[in-house]
Scaffold this active site. Structure first.
Site, PDB file in Angstrom:
ATOM      1  CG  HIS A 182      -0.249  -0.252   2.522  1.00 19.21           C
ATOM      2  ND1 HIS A 182       0.618   0.662   3.067  1.00 19.21           N
ATOM      3  CD2 HIS A 182      -0.266  -1.312   3.377  1.00 19.21           C
ATOM      4  CE1 HIS A 182       1.087   0.204   4.208  1.00 19.21           C
ATOM      5  NE2 HIS A 182       0.569  -1.008   4.423  1.00 19.21           N
ATOM      6  CG  HIS A 192       4.258  -1.734   1.988  1.00 12.39           C
ATOM      7  ND1 HIS A 192       2.934  -2.113   1.991  1.00 12.39           N
ATOM      8  CD2 HIS A 192       4.829  -2.439   2.991  1.00 12.39           C
ATOM      9  CE1 HIS A 192       2.717  -2.999   2.939  1.00 12.39           C
ATOM     10  NE2 HIS A 192       3.849  -3.222   3.571  1.00 12.39           N
ATOM     11  CD  GLN A 230       7.133 -11.068  10.821  1.00 10.51           C
ATOM     12  OE1 GLN A 230       8.274 -11.092  10.357  1.00 10.51           O
ATOM     13  NE2 GLN A 230       6.375  -9.988  10.755  1.00 10.51           N
ATOM     14  CD  GLU A 260       9.354   7.722  12.096  1.00 10.46           C
ATOM     15  OE1 GLU A 260       8.325   8.412  12.257  1.00 10.46           O
ATOM     16  OE2 GLU A 260      10.481   8.213  11.924  1.00 10.46           O
ATOM     17  CG  ASP A 292       5.209  -2.140  11.842  1.00  9.01           C
ATOM     18  OD1 ASP A 292       4.432  -2.979  12.300  1.00  9.01           O
ATOM     19  OD2 ASP A 292       5.033  -1.617  10.712  1.00  9.01           O
ATOM     20  CB  VAL A 304       1.866   6.427   4.691  1.00  7.85           C
ATOM     21  CG1 VAL A 304       0.889   6.874   3.608  1.00  7.85           C
ATOM     22  CG2 VAL A 304       3.298   6.822   4.317  1.00  7.85           C
ATOM     23  CB  SER A 363      -2.206  -1.711   8.515  1.00  5.10           C
ATOM     24  OG  SER A 363      -2.079  -3.093   8.788  1.00  5.10           O
ATOM     25  CB  SER A 364      -1.131  -5.645   4.741  1.00  5.12           C
ATOM     26  OG  SER A 364       0.023  -5.049   4.180  1.00  5.12           O
TER      27      SER A 364
END
Ligand code: AMP
Length: 282
Positions: free
Chosen positions: A34, A37, A61, A148, A150, A176, A185-186
């Protein structure tokens, strides 16, 4: 743009660039790209001669009851976006290549994972630190760019690069957001139409905190209480995972807001876990 699935081919590609005395900036992602990224990729392109992007949904993860198998994937669309931005190579390894049978080596940090997201996702940063170290060794970048959004992940990566003497510049890019303020976010794809407006409450908490601190509030307890009040307007299936007002370097809770302080939060909306954060500047 080269699409590379093999580890040895990826390393050969990077070595050829390095031999020409050209530089590589690297953006690791889990795909379903998105605008967040894309901001990282744009920044990376400014930092080096070549942009390499990895697309790998890292099984290490995800916890046993998390969304590894349902994590959104859209490789063809992702490749198109990378092509448009002018990436030199996309690295898309398989799970088996990254973690072949017999795999048993992990990278762990002693303190940073025991805060914020690490409390409810105990293996998350072990998985992140391991895959990022492996990707750094395979892609051999000069610079790596992280979001940022995460914040804790960025802190962990900066720490591990320093501690393990990796010769890589780490660059952070601001969050963003959608026009209404929701951090991209995905996982926003999981939100239903009725949930979507409630997701804005996170942003509202951070804005309220920012305003209060600007007006002189120094007590983290008051900032957290204000956020709890704002979130109370949410639906029944909204549940706070954590709310924290902490030191941006150590991620430890602060007693007084005296200098740049991080407000970070994770909130469940039904089965979707949303995170957001902001630096509060008195
Ligand atoms: P992911 O694909 O979710 O693992 O994210 C890959 C990289 O993109 C990480 O460095 C994230 O912090 C970054 N990123 C994800 N969402 C955003 C966003 N809304 N703004 C800035 N960076 C982001």
């Amino acid at each position: 743009m080269k699409v590379i699935a093999s580890i040895s081919e990826m390393t050969r590609f990077s070595e050829a660039i390095r031999k020409k005395d050209q530089s590589i900036a690297f953006v690791p992602t889990m795909g379903f790209l998105h605008a967040g990224h894309l901001a990282l990729m744009t920044k990376a392109k400014e930092c080096a001669d070549h942009l390499v992007v990895s697309i790998f949904v890292n099984p290490a993860q995800f916890g046993p009851n998390e969304d590894f198998s349902t994590y959104p994937r859209a490789l063809e669309k992702d490749l198109e976006k990378c092509r448009e931005i002018g990436a030199s190579a996309i690295f898309t390894p398989s799970d088996d290549q990254m973690y072949p049978s017999g795999y048993e080596t992990y990278v762990t940090l002693e303190r940073l994972p025991f805060h914020l997201c690490g409390l409810s996702r105990p293996d998350f940063f072990r998985g992140v630190a391991t895959v990022v170290t492996k990707l750094f060794n395979i892609v051999r970048p000069h610079t790596a760019v992280f979001g940022e959004k995460d914040f804790q992940q960025l802190t962990v990566i900066r720490r591990l690069v320093k501690d393990l003497n990796l010769d890589i510049d780490i660059v952070g890019v601001p969050i963003v957001r959608e026009p209404d303020g929701l951090a991209m976010s995905s996982r926003n794809k999981y939100l239903s139409e009725t949930q979507r407006p409630h997701a804005l409450l996170l942003h509202r908490c951070l804005e309220a905190a920012e305003n209060s601190v600007k007006q002189g509030e120094t007590d983290p307890g008051n900032i957290l209480a204000q956020a709890t009040d704002i979130l109370a307007a949410g639906p029944e299936d909204m549940r706070v995972d954590y709310l924290s007002v902490c030191d941006p370097d150590t991620l430890e809770a602060v007693a007084v807001i005296q200098e740049k302080t991080l407000m970070a939060m994770a909130v469940w909306l039904g089965k979707t876990r949303l995170i957001d954060n902001r630096l509060l500047v008195p």
